[in-house]
Design an enzyme around this catalytic site. Structure first.
Site, PDB file in Angstrom:
ATOM      1  N   CYS A   1       0.838  -1.203   0.000  1.00 50.00           N
ATOM      2  CA  CYS A   1       0.000   0.000   0.000  1.00 50.00           C
ATOM      3  C   CYS A   1       0.875   1.257   0.000  1.00 50.00           C
ATOM      4  O   CYS A   1       1.422   1.620  -1.024  1.00 50.00           O
ATOM      5  CB  CYS A   1      -0.999  -0.035   1.154  1.00 50.00           C
ATOM      6  SG  CYS A   1      -2.358   1.147   0.966  1.00 50.00           S
TER       7      CYS A   1
ATOM      8  N   HIS B   1      -3.584  -4.893   0.409  1.00 50.04           N
ATOM      9  CA  HIS B   1      -3.053  -5.337   1.692  1.00 50.04           C
ATOM     10  C   HIS B   1      -3.188  -6.857   1.789  1.00 50.04           C
ATOM     11  O   HIS B   1      -4.300  -7.373   1.952  1.00 50.04           O
ATOM     12  CB  HIS B   1      -3.844  -4.716   2.850  1.00 50.04           C
ATOM     13  CG  HIS B   1      -3.616  -3.262   3.060  1.00 50.04           C
ATOM     14  ND1 HIS B   1      -2.722  -2.779   4.007  1.00 50.04           N
ATOM     15  CD2 HIS B   1      -4.175  -2.177   2.479  1.00 50.04           C
ATOM     16  CE1 HIS B   1      -2.746  -1.458   3.995  1.00 50.04           C
ATOM     17  NE2 HIS B   1      -3.610  -1.072   3.074  1.00 50.04           N
TER      18      HIS B   1
ATOM     19  N   GLU C   1      -2.672  -8.619   4.222  1.00 51.53           N
ATOM     20  CA  GLU C   1      -3.162  -8.921   5.574  1.00 51.53           C
ATOM     21  C   GLU C   1      -4.631  -8.573   5.782  1.00 51.53           C
ATOM     22  O   GLU C   1      -5.178  -8.807   6.868  1.00 51.53           O
ATOM     23  CB  GLU C   1      -2.313  -8.170   6.609  1.00 51.53           C
ATOM     24  CG  GLU C   1      -2.560  -6.679   6.708  1.00 51.53           C
ATOM     25  CD  GLU C   1      -1.839  -5.802   5.705  1.00 51.53           C
ATOM     26  OE1 GLU C   1      -1.719  -4.588   5.947  1.00 51.53           O
ATOM     27  OE2 GLU C   1      -1.405  -6.346   4.661  1.00 51.53           O
TER      28      GLU C   1
END
Length: 212
Positions: free
Chosen positions: A87, A170, A172
């Site tokens: 990002c 992302h 995650e």
């Protein structure tokens, strides 16, 4: 040694994404750029991950640590240290190498992407939860696009010579953080993450960097 460069300027409010990224990684050193304000030593560093942030790379005059982070990126490329930028990290790497980043308005939804044949995407489905407002509009020198979406031609990139990869998405971002993202940024459309395997990106980087 793996070094994680955490770039979130408001870790008390938005630090859950950098923390979730760190949970996907093996034992590592943690360097929080905004509080420390300067670049870490690269002595003994085998690989680096640069996290997302609610800061923008174009805010460097107001956030001097971004200048230091920019210098770090150039050192990583020159030293050919395996690096993954996520990002803000995606934007930072491309900006540091002469690219351009612009604010284009918030995207907070599932996005279908076109992925290049790159080992970073092994076993990664091309459906990503996206939450961002800034876009890499021009790639940095030596960077090439390895993923695109209908609204974003540079969804991920890699360096043609150095072992450096970057993703706007992302890895995650899972359903575990969806409610917090929805609260903080809003969310549009599907909440079905059954096709999302983006976390595999981190495992692939670990393998590419020789960490596993």
């Amino acid at each position: 040694m793996l070094l994680v460069c955490d770039t979130e300027v408001d870790p008390d409010t938005y630090g859950y994404l950098p923390r979730a990224l760190r949970e996907l990684l093996p034992a590592h050193e943690h360097h929080h750029y905004p509080s420390r304000g300067e670049s870490p030593s690269l002595d003994g560093v085998d690989a680096v991950v640069i996290t997302g942030s609610t800061a923008g790379v174009y805010e460097a005059d107001d956030r001097p640590w971004i200048h230091d982070a920019t210098d770090l990126v150039r050192r990583l490329v020159d030293a050919e240290i395996p690096t993954l930028g996520v990002c803000f990290g995606h934007q930072l790497v491309n900006d540091a190498l002469g690219g351009c980043v612009e604010h284009r308005g918030l995207t907070a939804r599932l996005v279908d992407a076109d992925l290049a044949d790159d080992p970073l995407f092994d076993a990664v489905n091309p459906t990503f939860p996206m939450v961002h407002g800034d876009h890499v509009t021009d790639l940095g020198d030596g960077m090439e696009s390895i993923a695109s979406a209908d609204y974003y031609p540079h969804l991920a990139s890699r360096h043609t010579d150095a072992p450096v990869w970057t993703t706007q998405y992302h890895p995650e971002f899972t359903t575990d953080v969806l409610s917090r993202v929805e609260r903080d940024f809003g969310w549009v459309g599907s909440r079905d993450f059954s096709d999302v395997t983006a976390a595999r990106t981190v495992a692939n980087f670990r393998r590419l960097a020789g960490l596993d």
